[in-house]
Enzyme design. Structure first.
Site, PDB file in Angstrom:
ATOM      1  N   GLU A 123      68.054  23.203   5.987  1.00  0.00           N
ATOM      2  CA  GLU A 123      66.774  23.671   6.522  1.00  0.00           C
ATOM      3  C   GLU A 123      66.764  23.656   8.053  1.00  0.00           C
ATOM      4  OE1 GLU A 123      64.420  25.192   5.156  1.00  0.00           O
ATOM      5  OE2 GLU A 123      64.906  24.920   3.054  1.00  0.00           O
ATOM      6  N   TYR A 143      57.189  22.277   9.072  1.00  0.00           N
ATOM      7  CA  TYR A 143      57.912  23.140   8.133  1.00  0.00           C
ATOM      8  C   TYR A 143      59.009  22.371   7.389  1.00  0.00           C
ATOM      9  CZ  TYR A 143      61.301  26.072   6.059  1.00  0.00           C
ATOM     10  OH  TYR A 143      62.165  26.580   5.134  1.00  0.00           O
ATOM     11  N   ASP A 167      57.014  29.505   6.256  1.00  0.00           N
ATOM     12  CA  ASP A 167      57.962  29.973   7.266  1.00  0.00           C
ATOM     13  C   ASP A 167      57.611  31.425   7.617  1.00  0.00           C
ATOM     14  OD1 ASP A 167      58.857  31.500   5.144  1.00  0.00           O
ATOM     15  OD2 ASP A 167      60.966  31.217   5.614  1.00  0.00           O
TER      16      ASP A 167
END
Ligand code: SF4
Length: 289
Positions: A36, A119, A137
């Protein structure tokens, strides 16, 4: 988002989602967290080989915590925005120090880690721990802006209204919420793309997409411009980092040769790399930390 829209997107993902290694069942929470962080500003195709090498070399937070900074920056290679690599190592060290070497559960605990923002905390909660989390996102923002709000593109900055929309769209059921997050993100990456959405292939078209129904209105002018990369300080910083990764160090003459016409730019960028902890001063030039 209506229930049949959610079902359609989840079914589309089951048939058309990419088989990416960080989506495999046996991938650890740490490996998902690393993916990520890498994917935030870098496309999948560039991340894939780097992530595989990175995880083979440093499979657990404790492994990365013990690496030298120079090794970490070399291994980050050309993923860009190398401060992410330093923050990732700080994150690994915090996990070892404060969580016994295991990625903690819960967005609140995750957000206390270096480099982990809203996020990433939500993505790790959803994709690694399979819990309900509002993941937002750029891809998800775009799909919701078009399909629900009827707008060509979301605003440049992420608003409270968008977060409320994403929260309302998230299924209540835990398993379904995880599937939705993954599926809608992939839909934005592969079908509802920024420049040329493939509406004819989209599962939401049948259910009803507000932007298509409105006749595909053009984006509102918000002064959005893509900054040219050539000639920027970011480009110069990347070139200096490439020199350091290859040779470990660079003399003042080597640095200045990177832009003979603008030595002030080279000096400014070298100084900023030192300030960011990505390089240190050497007797004659710079070297990796
Ligand atoms: S129908 Fe087109 S604009 Fe609407 S969500 Fe699908 S790809 Fe995006």
């Amino acid at each position: 988002m209506p229930e049949d829209g959610i079902d359609a997107v989840i079914a589309w993902f089951a048939a058309s989602g990419r088989d990416l290694p960080w989506r495999h069942e046996d991938t650890t929470a740490w490996a998902i967290l690393v993916s990520e962080v890498m994917l935030q500003q870098t496309p999948v195709a560039r991340v894939l080989p780097r992530w595989q090498e990175w995880m083979a070399r440093w499979p657990a937070p404790a492994d990365l915590a013990d690496a030298t900074t120079a090794e970490v920056l070399r291994q980050w290679d050309r993923l860009g925005y190398p401060r992410r690599a330093l923050r990732l190592q700080e994150c690994a060290r915090a996990i070892v120090r404060e969580h016994g070497g295991r990625v903690p559960h819960g967005e609140e605990a995750l957000r206390t880690l270096p480099g982990i923002g809203e996020y990433t905390a939500a993505a790790v909660t959803a994709f690694a721990h399979h819990d309900r989390a509002v993941v937002v996102d750029t891809n998800i923002r775009r799909v919701l802006a078009r399909s629900v709000s009827g707008r060509a593109l979301p605003d440049r900055s992420y608003s409270a209204a968008e977060r409320a929309l994403a929260t309302r769209s998230l299924p209540r059921d835990r398993g379904r919420s995880v599937a939705w997050n993954q599926s809608v993100m992939e839909l934005g990456a592969l079908v509802c793309t920024a420049r040329a959405p493939r509406c004819e292939q989209c599962p939401l078209r049948e259910v009803g997409c507000a932007w298509v129904a409105a006749g595909r209105p053009a984006p509102q002018e918000d002064g959005r411009r893509t900054q040219a990369f050539e000639g920027t300080d970011r480009q110069m910083r990347g070139r200096i980092m490439a020199l350091l990764r290859t040779h470990g160090a660079a003399s003042q003459a080597q640095l200045l040769a990177e832009d003979a016409e603008d030595p002030a730019r080279v000096t400014r960028c070298a100084r900023s790399l030192v300030a960011d902890g990505l390089a240190v001063r050497a007797e004659d030039g710079l070297r990796l930390p």
